[in-house]
Design a protein around this motif. Structure first.
Motif, PDB file in Angstrom:
ATOM      1  N   PHE A  86       0.078  15.827 -12.488  1.00  0.00           N
ATOM      2  CA  PHE A  86      -0.909  15.110 -11.568  1.00  0.00           C
ATOM      3  C   PHE A  86      -2.332  15.049 -12.372  1.00  0.00           C
ATOM      4  O   PHE A  86      -3.348  14.132 -12.111  1.00  0.00           O
ATOM      5  N   LEU A  87      -2.468  16.090 -13.054  1.00  0.00           N
ATOM      6  CA  LEU A  87      -3.830  16.068 -13.737  1.00  0.00           C
ATOM      7  C   LEU A  87      -4.031  15.529 -15.166  1.00  0.00           C
ATOM      8  O   LEU A  87      -5.333  14.993 -15.355  1.00  0.00           O
ATOM      9  N   VAL A  88      -3.079  15.791 -16.227  1.00  0.00           N
ATOM     10  CA  VAL A  88      -3.537  15.626 -17.487  1.00  0.00           C
ATOM     11  C   VAL A  88      -1.959  14.615 -17.701  1.00  0.00           C
ATOM     12  O   VAL A  88      -1.014  14.803 -17.072  1.00  0.00           O
ATOM     13  N   SER A  89      -2.106  13.981 -19.004  1.00  0.00           N
ATOM     14  CA  SER A  89      -1.007  12.966 -19.476  1.00  0.00           C
ATOM     15  C   SER A  89      -0.083  13.831 -20.391  1.00  0.00           C
ATOM     16  O   SER A  89       0.934  13.532 -20.820  1.00  0.00           O
ATOM     17  N   CYS A  90      -0.772  14.986 -21.064  1.00  0.00           N
ATOM     18  CA  CYS A  90      -0.038  15.567 -21.881  1.00  0.00           C
ATOM     19  C   CYS A  90       0.053  17.133 -21.638  1.00  0.00           C
ATOM     20  O   CYS A  90      -0.554  17.997 -22.181  1.00  0.00           O
ATOM     21  N   PRO A  91       0.835  17.543 -20.355  1.00  0.00           N
ATOM     22  CA  PRO A  91       0.687  19.047 -20.201  1.00  0.00           C
ATOM     23  C   PRO A  91       1.367  20.139 -21.114  1.00  0.00           C
ATOM     24  O   PRO A  91       1.097  21.349 -20.876  1.00  0.00           O
ATOM     25  N   ASN A  92       2.136  19.578 -21.874  1.00  0.00           N
ATOM     26  CA  ASN A  92       3.055  20.323 -22.887  1.00  0.00           C
ATOM     27  C   ASN A  92       1.700  20.884 -23.975  1.00  0.00           C
ATOM     28  O   ASN A  92       1.866  22.000 -24.159  1.00  0.00           O
ATOM     29  N   TYR A  93       0.810  20.017 -24.165  1.00  0.00           N
ATOM     30  CA  TYR A  93      -0.153  20.813 -25.131  1.00  0.00           C
ATOM     31  C   TYR A  93      -1.028  21.608 -24.199  1.00  0.00           C
ATOM     32  O   TYR A  93      -1.849  22.645 -24.890  1.00  0.00           O
ATOM     33  N   THR A  94      -1.484  21.382 -22.887  1.00  0.00           N
ATOM     34  CA  THR A  94      -2.224  21.881 -22.242  1.00  0.00           C
ATOM     35  C   THR A  94      -1.759  23.403 -22.036  1.00  0.00           C
ATOM     36  O   THR A  94      -2.385  24.573 -22.247  1.00  0.00           O
ATOM     37  N   TYR A  95      -0.085  23.730 -21.883  1.00  0.00           N
ATOM     38  CA  TYR A  95       0.320  24.824 -21.790  1.00  0.00           C
ATOM     39  C   TYR A  95       0.401  25.613 -23.131  1.00  0.00           C
ATOM     40  O   TYR A  95       0.403  26.717 -23.293  1.00  0.00           O
ATOM     41  N   GLU A  96       0.609  24.973 -24.041  1.00  0.00           N
ATOM     42  CA  GLU A  96       0.546  25.439 -25.723  1.00  0.00           C
ATOM     43  C   GLU A  96      -0.735  25.933 -25.681  1.00  0.00           C
ATOM     44  O   GLU A  96      -0.775  27.118 -26.570  1.00  0.00           O
ATOM     45  N   ILE A  97      -1.868  25.382 -25.455  1.00  0.00           N
ATOM     46  CA  ILE A  97      -3.140  25.915 -25.828  1.00  0.00           C
ATOM     47  C   ILE A  97      -3.361  26.977 -24.842  1.00  0.00           C
ATOM     48  O   ILE A  97      -4.018  28.053 -25.497  1.00  0.00           O
ATOM     49  N   GLY A  98      -2.895  27.128 -23.575  1.00  0.00           N
ATOM     50  CA  GLY A  98      -2.978  28.073 -22.857  1.00  0.00           C
ATOM     51  C   GLY A  98      -2.495  29.412 -23.233  1.00  0.00           C
ATOM     52  O   GLY A  98      -2.841  30.411 -23.112  1.00  0.00           O
ATOM     53  N   SER A  99      -1.228  29.164 -23.760  1.00  0.00           N
ATOM     54  CA  SER A  99      -0.330  30.451 -24.715  1.00  0.00           C
ATOM     55  C   SER A  99      -1.286  31.088 -25.728  1.00  0.00           C
ATOM     56  O   SER A  99      -1.108  32.361 -25.772  1.00  0.00           O
ATOM     57  N   TRP A 100      -1.557  30.141 -26.533  1.00  0.00           N
ATOM     58  CA  TRP A 100      -2.638  30.906 -27.758  1.00  0.00           C
ATOM     59  C   TRP A 100      -3.812  31.239 -27.097  1.00  0.00           C
ATOM     60  O   TRP A 100      -4.143  32.464 -27.638  1.00  0.00           O
ATOM     61  N   ILE A 101      -4.337  30.859 -26.140  1.00  0.00           N
ATOM     62  CA  ILE A 101      -5.576  31.465 -25.396  1.00  0.00           C
ATOM     63  C   ILE A 101      -5.196  32.967 -25.042  1.00  0.00           C
ATOM     64  O   ILE A 101      -6.007  33.882 -25.234  1.00  0.00           O
ATOM     65  N   SER A 102      -4.146  33.193 -24.463  1.00  0.00           N
ATOM     66  CA  SER A 102      -3.798  34.168 -23.658  1.00  0.00           C
ATOM     67  C   SER A 102      -3.366  35.234 -24.707  1.00  0.00           C
ATOM     68  O   SER A 102      -3.587  36.414 -24.642  1.00  0.00           O
ATOM     69  N   PHE A 103      -2.759  34.730 -25.776  1.00  0.00           N
ATOM     70  CA  PHE A 103      -2.467  35.774 -27.057  1.00  0.00           C
ATOM     71  C   PHE A 103      -3.650  36.391 -27.675  1.00  0.00           C
ATOM     72  O   PHE A 103      -3.528  37.368 -28.134  1.00  0.00           O
ATOM     73  N   THR A 104      -4.687  35.279 -27.694  1.00  0.00           N
ATOM     74  CA  THR A 104      -6.059  35.844 -28.310  1.00  0.00           C
ATOM     75  C   THR A 104      -6.545  36.804 -27.456  1.00  0.00           C
ATOM     76  O   THR A 104      -7.066  37.887 -28.221  1.00  0.00           O
ATOM     77  N   ILE A 105      -6.536  36.526 -26.454  1.00  0.00           N
ATOM     78  CA  ILE A 105      -7.286  37.732 -25.423  1.00  0.00           C
ATOM     79  C   ILE A 105      -6.330  38.892 -25.350  1.00  0.00           C
ATOM     80  O   ILE A 105      -6.994  39.957 -25.269  1.00  0.00           O
ATOM     81  N   LEU A 106      -4.897  38.840 -25.417  1.00  0.00           N
ATOM     82  CA  LEU A 106      -4.130  39.903 -25.341  1.00  0.00           C
ATOM     83  C   LEU A 106      -4.287  40.852 -26.738  1.00  0.00           C
ATOM     84  O   LEU A 106      -4.388  42.103 -26.579  1.00  0.00           O
ATOM     85  N   THR A 107      -4.471  40.201 -27.827  1.00  0.00           N
ATOM     86  CA  THR A 107      -4.591  40.983 -29.111  1.00  0.00           C
ATOM     87  C   THR A 107      -5.822  41.246 -29.443  1.00  0.00           C
ATOM     88  O   THR A 107      -6.275  42.446 -30.111  1.00  0.00           O
ATOM     89  N   GLN A 108      -6.948  40.474 -29.025  1.00  0.00           N
ATOM     90  CA  GLN A 108      -8.253  40.532 -29.308  1.00  0.00           C
ATOM     91  C   GLN A 108      -8.687  40.801 -30.658  1.00  0.00           C
ATOM     92  O   GLN A 108      -9.169  41.842 -31.298  1.00  0.00           O
ATOM     93  N   THR A 109      -7.961  39.752 -31.726  1.00  0.00           N
ATOM     94  CA  THR A 109      -8.261  39.631 -33.179  1.00  0.00           C
ATOM     95  C   THR A 109      -8.692  38.568 -33.646  1.00  0.00           C
ATOM     96  O   THR A 109      -8.573  37.360 -33.057  1.00  0.00           O
ATOM     97  N   LEU A 110      -9.657  38.493 -34.786  1.00  0.00           N
ATOM     98  CA  LEU A 110     -10.070  37.389 -35.240  1.00  0.00           C
ATOM     99  C   LEU A 110      -9.271  36.290 -35.841  1.00  0.00           C
ATOM    100  O   LEU A 110      -9.478  35.016 -35.284  1.00  0.00           O
ATOM    101  N   PRO A 111      -8.170  36.686 -36.456  1.00  0.00           N
ATOM    102  CA  PRO A 111      -7.197  35.778 -36.932  1.00  0.00           C
ATOM    103  C   PRO A 111      -6.587  34.942 -35.815  1.00  0.00           C
ATOM    104  O   PRO A 111      -6.277  33.642 -36.129  1.00  0.00           O
TER     105      PRO A 111
END
Length: 361
Positions: free
Chosen positions: A294-319
């Motif tokens: 309903f909101l975006v035309s490429c939600p698969n990319y939205t979820y993919e970015i959300g996964s990696w942002i969550s993994f960044t917060i989970l590990t809290q590492t620069l790489p």
């Protein structure tokens, strides 16, 4: 005697008259039957002439795209022949060039012709000139995806095991691992296992090929970043997130939600809805993960970015943060490109939708 002679002559005349009359009646009856037969048969039509279909053949002249040097001529090419058929004939004439590594153009500098394009659609006359480019050694897209995603899965597990050639054995045995290290390995493995399974069983991977250098570049990017990420997260001196278990729990839950959403979106994209003969843009269903349409035309990319942002917060590492930033930029570019295509193809369905980030981008 005289009377008897006259009587016999008269009888003979009557006999011949009867014979002639019966013969005439038979002739008339036969003529009438013949006439009825002709009339019932209708008009006589001449036999139709046999039409011989003429099949147009083309003559393909292939020139080198850089030097304009003549390479070969492919003759007896029919109208229904495709560019792939021309590549096959070129391979027979020049065995050193396989069809997968041949690029054909109508003009120098133009786009490469797709294999399914027919010769009739690009021919202006019976003689067609095509320009040849050697694309180099090619590999299938399935091979590219499997190699790019299998590597990170195995490489991360090697660092997780803390093998002696990577970490100091004494340091590894002296320091206990924080639970977030195990959780990070689980999340990272789930991510790439999902992608591998979708590549094999969900995605409709193109049957085309890509240059070998693209495989090498993709593997270098994914494998290199995975080594960097895994080295820091699994290092004996790794420190857990600053906000403790709350940060770990929230980010892990959000990571799993994004992974599930990405999977369900990919399933819908692999099996789009159809109305009649015209394909329509995928629509959300009763699954809440699909409501992102309903909101975006490429939600698969939205979820993919959300996964990696969550993994960044989970590990809290620069790489991980750098990898997430680069992946987000690339996916935003892909999403904008697809969004423009969707706007042209599904104008009504794309009204008031963003490309990848709701209400922003």
């Amino acid at each position: 005697m005289l009377k008897r002679h006259k009587f016999l002559e008269r009888k003979r005349e009557l006999f011949f008259q009867g014979v002639s009359r019966s013969t005439m009646k038979n002739d008339i009856r036969n003529f009438h039957s013949l006439s009825q037969l002709v009339l019932s048969a209708g008009h006589l039509k001449p036999n139709p002439a046999v039409k011989h279909s003429k099949t147009t053949h083309f003559e393909i002249e292939i020139l080198d795209a850089q030097t304009r040097r003549h390479i070969c001529i492919v003759d007896k090419v029919t109208q229904t022949s495709t560019i792939h058929d021309v590549k096959q004939k070129l391979h027979k004439a020049c065995p050193k060039w396989y069809p997968s590594q041949v690029g054909l153009q109508i003009e120098c500098g133009g786009p490469f012709l797709k294999d399914y394009i027919t010769i009739q659609s690009v021919a202006a006359s019976s003689i067609v000139t095509l320009y040849f480019t050697d694309l180099g050694r090619q590999v299938s897209w399935t091979t590219v995806f499997l190699a790019e995603y299998t590597g990170p899965l195995l490489i991360y597990l090697l660092f997780y095991l803390r093998i002696s050639c990577i970490y100091d054995v004494k340091e590894s045995s002296r320091r206990l691992r924080h639970p977030v290290v195990h959780l990070a390995c689980f999340c990272h493995s789930i991510h790439y296992i999902r992608i591998l399974l979708e590549t094999l069983f969900v995605h409709k991977v193109s049957a085309g090929h890509t240059p070998l250098k693209n495989l090498i570049m993709g593997c270098a990017f994914y494998w290199g970043f995975t080594s960097w990420i895994a080295y820091y997260i699994n290092h004996p001196w790794y420190t857990p997130p600053s906000c403790g278990n709350r940060q770990v729990t929230v980010s892990a839950i959000n990571f799993l939600i994004c992974e599930a959403g990405n999977h369900f979106i990919n399933v819908i994209l692999a099996h789009p809805n159809h109305t009649g003969n015209n394909a329509c843009f995928p629509r959300p269903n009763c699954n809440p993960f699909t409501w992102m349409f309903f909101l975006v035309s490429c939600p698969n990319y939205t979820y993919e970015i959300g996964s990696w942002i969550s993994f960044t917060i989970l590990t809290q590492t620069l790489p991980v943060g750098i990898f997430t930033l680069l992946m987000s930029i690339q996916m935003c570019l892909w999403a904008q490109k697809k969004h423009k295509i969707y706007l042209k193809k599904f104008n009504l369905d794309m009204h008031m939708k963003s490309a990848i980030i709701p209400f922003i981008l």
